[in-house]
Design a protein around this motif. Structure first.
Motif, short mmCIF file in Angstrom:
data_model
loop_
_atom_site.label_atom_id
_atom_site.label_comp_id
_atom_site.label_asym_id
_atom_site.label_seq_id
_atom_site.Cartn_x
_atom_site.Cartn_y
_atom_site.Cartn_z
N GLU A 92 -6.56 8.92 17.98
CA GLU A 92 -7.87 8.82 19.07
C GLU A 92 -8.90 9.22 18.97
O GLU A 92 -9.98 8.61 20.03
CB GLU A 92 -6.73 9.39 20.39
CG GLU A 92 -6.41 10.50 20.32
CD GLU A 92 -5.21 10.97 19.65
OE1 GLU A 92 -4.86 12.42 19.93
OE2 GLU A 92 -4.46 10.38 18.93
N GLU A 105 -10.96 9.43 16.24
CA GLU A 105 -11.50 8.72 15.35
C GLU A 105 -13.10 8.85 15.84
O GLU A 105 -14.02 8.34 14.88
CB GLU A 105 -11.14 7.59 14.96
CG GLU A 105 -11.85 6.45 13.71
CD GLU A 105 -10.50 5.91 12.53
OE1 GLU A 105 -10.90 5.42 11.81
OE2 GLU A 105 -9.57 5.37 13.31
N ASN A 106 -13.13 8.49 17.28
CA ASN A 106 -14.50 7.47 16.94
C ASN A 106 -15.53 8.81 18.22
O ASN A 106 -16.35 8.13 18.46
CB ASN A 106 -14.83 5.70 18.44
CG ASN A 106 -13.68 5.13 18.33
OD1 ASN A 106 -13.79 4.70 16.66
ND2 ASN A 106 -12.32 4.32 18.80
N ASP A 107 -14.84 9.56 17.48
CA ASP A 107 -15.80 10.92 18.63
C ASP A 107 -16.88 10.72 17.73
O ASP A 107 -16.53 10.41 15.88
CB ASP A 107 -15.25 12.64 18.60
CG ASP A 107 -14.36 11.54 19.88
OD1 ASP A 107 -13.95 10.44 20.52
OD2 ASP A 107 -12.99 12.07 19.55
N SER A 108 -18.15 11.78 17.60
CA SER A 108 -19.00 12.19 16.95
C SER A 108 -18.63 13.50 15.77
O SER A 108 -17.86 13.64 15.78
CB SER A 108 -19.94 13.36 17.56
OG SER A 108 -19.12 14.26 18.16
N SER A 163 -8.43 12.38 11.40
CA SER A 163 -8.25 11.09 11.92
C SER A 163 -7.08 11.08 11.75
O SER A 163 -6.54 10.11 12.76
CB SER A 163 -9.74 10.05 11.64
OG SER A 163 -10.78 10.78 12.04
#
Length: 369
Positions: A191, A193-196, A186
């Motif tokens: 960018e 960071e919001n992924d699974s 992260s």
């Protein structure tokens, strides 16, 4: 014959140039130029013959082989040390996280026992290693407080707690390292960071190559920074030297201009003072006339002017008479000391005559009475 010899020389020169290029390419670290090789052909041939025994770094083939083996062994040992060090630091970080967590939330008893057991085991392993007499670092040194590794092994936690800790250690350590890797990912890619979590795990193996690229980029930027710093220092030195020269030229111009301007300023100042002096004199004369007009009347002033003119005429007459007498005296002085005695005698007789005339005049007046 001459044409054939020219062709032969041209071919030889071409071969020499190729040989020089091969020697320079084979020994890039050697401080030799093509001009040196041209001037020393035997040395060039010696270097060319050494190319089959020595590599570009100047090492022979056996030495290079042994060096490669030593480097491989060193890399493997470094890899082992890094693995053990990473594992050790990971365990220490887990213990520290648990200590921080206990200050903020309530930790379950089994979890608390797990970390206490792990901490005791780590401490015992560390101190046993310190007291191990077989270690080369502690060879020949006396035991601390007379303790031996067997004494410390008696402080080992209960076997049941140790077995439970070993069962859950791999899972907790894996989770800790996984969280740490995801945090690093992260950081490298905000960018993502919001992924699974599954997608992050898939992308995680590419982080090593990304770190290598970032490291190489940082090293290149550091080299560029050093080069720019050196260039900046040189440019600063040149700028300072040029600035010093400009200041010297400017000082010279200022001095010359000041000397030239000073003469003009002095003349102007002198003219100003002259005009001011004349103005002051005129003012003084004006004040004197005003004082005379306020003090004397017109008749008094005309009378004073007549008296002044008469006195000036008498002064001129007396001055002329004085000059005539002085000229006569000077002519008399030429005659010497004898004439001086006669003049004194004449002066004495004149005084006696004047005294006798005065006495006769007084006697005559007395007789008339």
């Amino acid at each position: 014959m001459s044409f054939g010899s020219e062709i032969t020389n041209t071919l030889l020169l071409g071969k020499d140039e190729i040989l020089h290029q091969q020697v320079l390419a084979s020994f890039p670290l050697c401080d030799v130029t093509e001009e040196d090789l041209t001037q020393n052909p035997l040395f060039c041939k010696l270097l060319a013959s050494l190319t089959q025994y020595v590599d570009k770094t100047g090492l022979t083939v056996p030495v290079k082989t042994e060096l490669d083996k030593a480097e491989q062994k060193l890399h493997s040992q470094i890899h082992q040390w890094l693995c053990s060090e990473s594992l050790q630091r990971g365990l220490q970080e887990m213990i520290q996280d648990n200590c921080v967590r206990k200050h903020h939330t309530t930790v379950p008893p089994d979890q608390s026992m797990f970390f206490e057991t792990m901490e005791k085991c780590l401490l015992l392993a560390h101190y046993v290693k310190q007291l191990d007499s077989s270690s080369t670092a502690n060879w020949g040194q006396p035991a601390v407080l007379g303790l031996t590794p067997q004494n410390l092994m008696e402080l080992t936690p209960i076997k049941l707690n140790v077995d439970r800790m070993k069962q859950g250690l791999s899972r907790k350590l894996e989770k800790h390292l996984k969280d740490k890797c995801l945090t690093l990912l992260s950081y490298l890619h905000p960018e993502w960071e919001n992924d699974s979590e599954g997608l992050k795990v898939i992308k995680l193996p590419h982080s090593s190559s990304l770190l290598d690229k970032e490291k190489k980029k940082a090293e290149s930027l550091k080299e560029t920074w050093w080069e720019n710093l050196i260039i900046l220092q040189r440019q600063t030195q040149l700028y300072l030297s040029e600035l010093t020269k400009c200041i010297q030229v400017l000082q010279t111009l200022i001095l010359d201009h000041r000397i030239k301007m000073q003469t003009d300023l002095d003349h102007r100042k002198l003219d100003y003072l002259k005009e001011k002096c004349e103005l002051v004199l005129q003012k003084i004369k004006t004040e004197m006339l005003e004082i005379q007009l306020e003090t004397y009347t017109a008749d008094t002033i005309s009378a004073h002017q007549k008296i002044r003119e008469k006195l000036e005429s008498e002064l001129k007459a007396l001055t002329a008479e004085k000059q005539a007498i002085e000229s006569k005296l000077s002519s008399f002085e030429i005659l010497g000391k004898d004439f001086e005695g006669l003049a004194n005698e004449y002066f004495r007789l004149r005084q006696e005559i004047e005294m006798k005339n005065w006495a006769l005049k007084e006697l005559t007046q007395y007789k008339n009475k």
